[in-house]
Design a protein around this motif. Structure first.
Motif, PDB file in Angstrom:
ATOM      1  N   GLU A   4       0.831  -1.215   0.000  1.00 50.13           N
ATOM      2  CA  GLU A   4       0.000   0.000   0.000  1.00 50.13           C
ATOM      3  C   GLU A   4       0.857   1.252   0.000  1.00 50.13           C
ATOM      4  O   GLU A   4       0.578   2.209  -0.723  1.00 50.13           O
ATOM      5  CB  GLU A   4      -0.923   0.008   1.222  1.00 50.13           C
ATOM      6  N   VAL A   5       1.878   1.253   0.820  1.00 46.88           N
ATOM      7  CA  VAL A   5       2.781   2.400   0.893  1.00 46.88           C
ATOM      8  C   VAL A   5       3.502   2.574  -0.440  1.00 46.88           C
ATOM      9  O   VAL A   5       3.664   3.698  -0.924  1.00 46.88           O
ATOM     10  CB  VAL A   5       3.795   2.240   2.052  1.00 46.88           C
ATOM     11  N   PHE A   6       3.906   1.472  -1.054  1.00 43.65           N
ATOM     12  CA  PHE A   6       4.571   1.539  -2.350  1.00 43.65           C
ATOM     13  C   PHE A   6       3.675   2.214  -3.382  1.00 43.65           C
ATOM     14  O   PHE A   6       4.097   3.132  -4.079  1.00 43.65           O
ATOM     15  CB  PHE A   6       4.958   0.133  -2.823  1.00 43.65           C
ATOM     16  N   ARG A   7       2.431   1.773  -3.458  1.00 44.05           N
ATOM     17  CA  ARG A   7       1.504   2.346  -4.442  1.00 44.05           C
ATOM     18  C   ARG A   7       1.230   3.817  -4.171  1.00 44.05           C
ATOM     19  O   ARG A   7       1.123   4.614  -5.098  1.00 44.05           O
ATOM     20  CB  ARG A   7       0.196   1.561  -4.448  1.00 44.05           C
ATOM     21  N   SER A   8       1.108   4.187  -2.912  1.00 46.35           N
ATOM     22  CA  SER A   8       0.747   5.577  -2.605  1.00 46.35           C
ATOM     23  C   SER A   8       1.946   6.519  -2.563  1.00 46.35           C
ATOM     24  O   SER A   8       1.794   7.708  -2.832  1.00 46.35           O
ATOM     25  CB  SER A   8      -0.018   5.644  -1.277  1.00 46.35           C
ATOM     26  N   GLU A   9       3.136   6.019  -2.235  1.00 44.36           N
ATOM     27  CA  GLU A   9       4.273   6.911  -2.000  1.00 44.36           C
ATOM     28  C   GLU A   9       5.380   6.848  -3.052  1.00 44.36           C
ATOM     29  O   GLU A   9       6.219   7.740  -3.099  1.00 44.36           O
ATOM     30  CB  GLU A   9       4.892   6.618  -0.623  1.00 44.36           C
ATOM     31  N   TRP A  10       5.421   5.810  -3.884  1.00 42.21           N
ATOM     32  CA  TRP A  10       6.523   5.669  -4.837  1.00 42.21           C
ATOM     33  C   TRP A  10       6.706   6.936  -5.672  1.00 42.21           C
ATOM     34  O   TRP A  10       7.808   7.488  -5.729  1.00 42.21           O
ATOM     35  CB  TRP A  10       6.308   4.468  -5.753  1.00 42.21           C
ATOM     36  N   GLY A  11       5.666   7.393  -6.328  1.00 41.51           N
ATOM     37  CA  GLY A  11       5.779   8.556  -7.212  1.00 41.51           C
ATOM     38  C   GLY A  11       6.230   9.805  -6.480  1.00 41.51           C
ATOM     39  O   GLY A  11       7.070  10.558  -6.969  1.00 41.51           O
ATOM     40  N   ARG A  12       5.693  10.016  -5.301  1.00 39.69           N
ATOM     41  CA  ARG A  12       6.045  11.205  -4.515  1.00 39.69           C
ATOM     42  C   ARG A  12       7.512  11.167  -4.094  1.00 39.69           C
ATOM     43  O   ARG A  12       8.243  12.139  -4.239  1.00 39.69           O
ATOM     44  CB  ARG A  12       5.138  11.313  -3.298  1.00 39.69           C
ATOM     45  N   VAL A  13       7.954  10.037  -3.566  1.00 38.90           N
ATOM     46  CA  VAL A  13       9.342   9.901  -3.109  1.00 38.90           C
ATOM     47  C   VAL A  13      10.298  10.033  -4.291  1.00 38.90           C
ATOM     48  O   VAL A  13      11.279  10.781  -4.247  1.00 38.90           O
ATOM     49  CB  VAL A  13       9.561   8.556  -2.375  1.00 38.90           C
ATOM     50  N   PHE A  14       9.996   9.329  -5.368  1.00 41.87           N
ATOM     51  CA  PHE A  14      10.857   9.343  -6.554  1.00 41.87           C
ATOM     52  C   PHE A  14      10.948  10.733  -7.162  1.00 41.87           C
ATOM     53  O   PHE A  14      12.038  11.232  -7.455  1.00 41.87           O
ATOM     54  CB  PHE A  14      10.333   8.332  -7.576  1.00 41.87           C
ATOM     55  N   ALA A  15       9.811  11.393  -7.325  1.00 41.51           N
ATOM     56  CA  ALA A  15       9.806  12.726  -7.933  1.00 41.51           C
ATOM     57  C   ALA A  15      10.523  13.740  -7.054  1.00 41.51           C
ATOM     58  O   ALA A  15      11.261  14.596  -7.542  1.00 41.51           O
ATOM     59  CB  ALA A  15       8.374  13.172  -8.207  1.00 41.51           C
ATOM     60  N   SER A  16      10.316  13.649  -5.756  1.00 39.57           N
ATOM     61  CA  SER A  16      10.986  14.562  -4.829  1.00 39.57           C
ATOM     62  C   SER A  16      12.493  14.403  -4.920  1.00 39.57           C
ATOM     63  O   SER A  16      13.237  15.388  -4.981  1.00 39.57           O
ATOM     64  CB  SER A  16      10.508  14.282  -3.408  1.00 39.57           C
ATOM     65  N   LEU A  17      12.940  13.172  -4.955  1.00 42.91           N
ATOM     66  CA  LEU A  17      14.371  12.907  -5.031  1.00 42.91           C
ATOM     67  C   LEU A  17      14.941  13.308  -6.391  1.00 42.91           C
ATOM     68  O   LEU A  17      16.042  13.860  -6.465  1.00 42.91           O
ATOM     69  CB  LEU A  17      14.628  11.429  -4.754  1.00 42.91           C
ATOM     70  N   ALA A  18      14.200  13.061  -7.457  1.00 45.91           N
ATOM     71  CA  ALA A  18      14.664  13.459  -8.790  1.00 45.91           C
ATOM     72  C   ALA A  18      14.799  14.977  -8.874  1.00 45.91           C
ATOM     73  O   ALA A  18      15.748  15.491  -9.472  1.00 45.91           O
ATOM     74  CB  ALA A  18      13.707  12.942  -9.862  1.00 45.91           C
ATOM     75  N   GLY A  19      13.868  15.693  -8.270  1.00 40.42           N
ATOM     76  CA  GLY A  19      13.962  17.148  -8.256  1.00 40.42           C
ATOM     77  C   GLY A  19      15.138  17.636  -7.435  1.00 40.42           C
ATOM     78  O   GLY A  19      15.819  18.595  -7.798  1.00 40.42           O
TER      79      GLY A  19
END
Length: 176
Positions: A4-19
């Motif tokens: 559940e955490v993977f589905r809800s947080e992957w994009g946010r964590v990845f995008a934040s780190l990429a930025g």
């Protein structure tokens, strides 16, 4: 729980780190490492109160450690006769949520539409290569090669991780 955490947080964590990093590949690797650490620790230690913040902090620390190792290697490389490694420039962002910028990067008109969709599903949806391949009705090996070629094209073409520059280019379906 981790699913559940993977589905809800992957994009946010990845995008934040990429930025933060300005390096999509390093951001993806660090995000993956953070989820692996979570999968190892959370079953025994329990999940934190704010899983997204924990994952972001862990991924950021992993990325910083990697950059430090690379910097240390670059300092010692002349002793080995290895060419000097270029330092990564950190990009500043005008948009507080880097997921939007990541979508613009993934929708650059230099990429084929199927590559745009596949990269977006991988980066922001957190889908596995196998799941994306199934959606495209191709083998996982074929999809892996497509994703690799698209990432390479982004890097070689020097497509920036900044929304305002990418928006100047219209795509076939309008502004990306």
């Amino acid at each position: 729980m981790i699913d559940e955490v993977f589905r809800s947080e992957w994009g946010r964590v990845f995008a934040s780190l990429a930025g933060f990093l300005g390096d999509v590949d390093l951001a993806e690797e660090a995000t993956q490492e953070a989820f692996v650490i979570a999968a190892e620790k959370w079953p025994t230690d329990g999940a934190p109160d704010n899983p997204g913040a924990w994952l972001t902090a862990t991924a950021r620390r992993r990325a910083i450690d990697r950059l430090r190792r690379d910097r240390a290697f670059a300092a010692k490389a002349p002793l080995l006769g290895v060419p000097e490694v270029e330092e990564v420039a950190m990009a500043e962002t005008a948009i507080p949520d880097e997921r939007l910028e990541l979508i613009f990067l993934r929708c650059h008109p230099a990429l084929a539409v199927d590559a745009q969709v596949a990269l977006t599903l991988r980066a922001l949806g957190g889908l596995s290569t196998d799941a994306i391949a199934q959606a495209f009705l191709v083998s996982p090996g074929t999809m892996k090669r497509r994703l690799t070629r698209a990432k390479t094209k982004i890097k070689v073409a020097g497509i920036p991780f900044r929304c305002h520059r990418i928006m100047r280019y219209p795509s076939a379906s309008g502004w990306c």
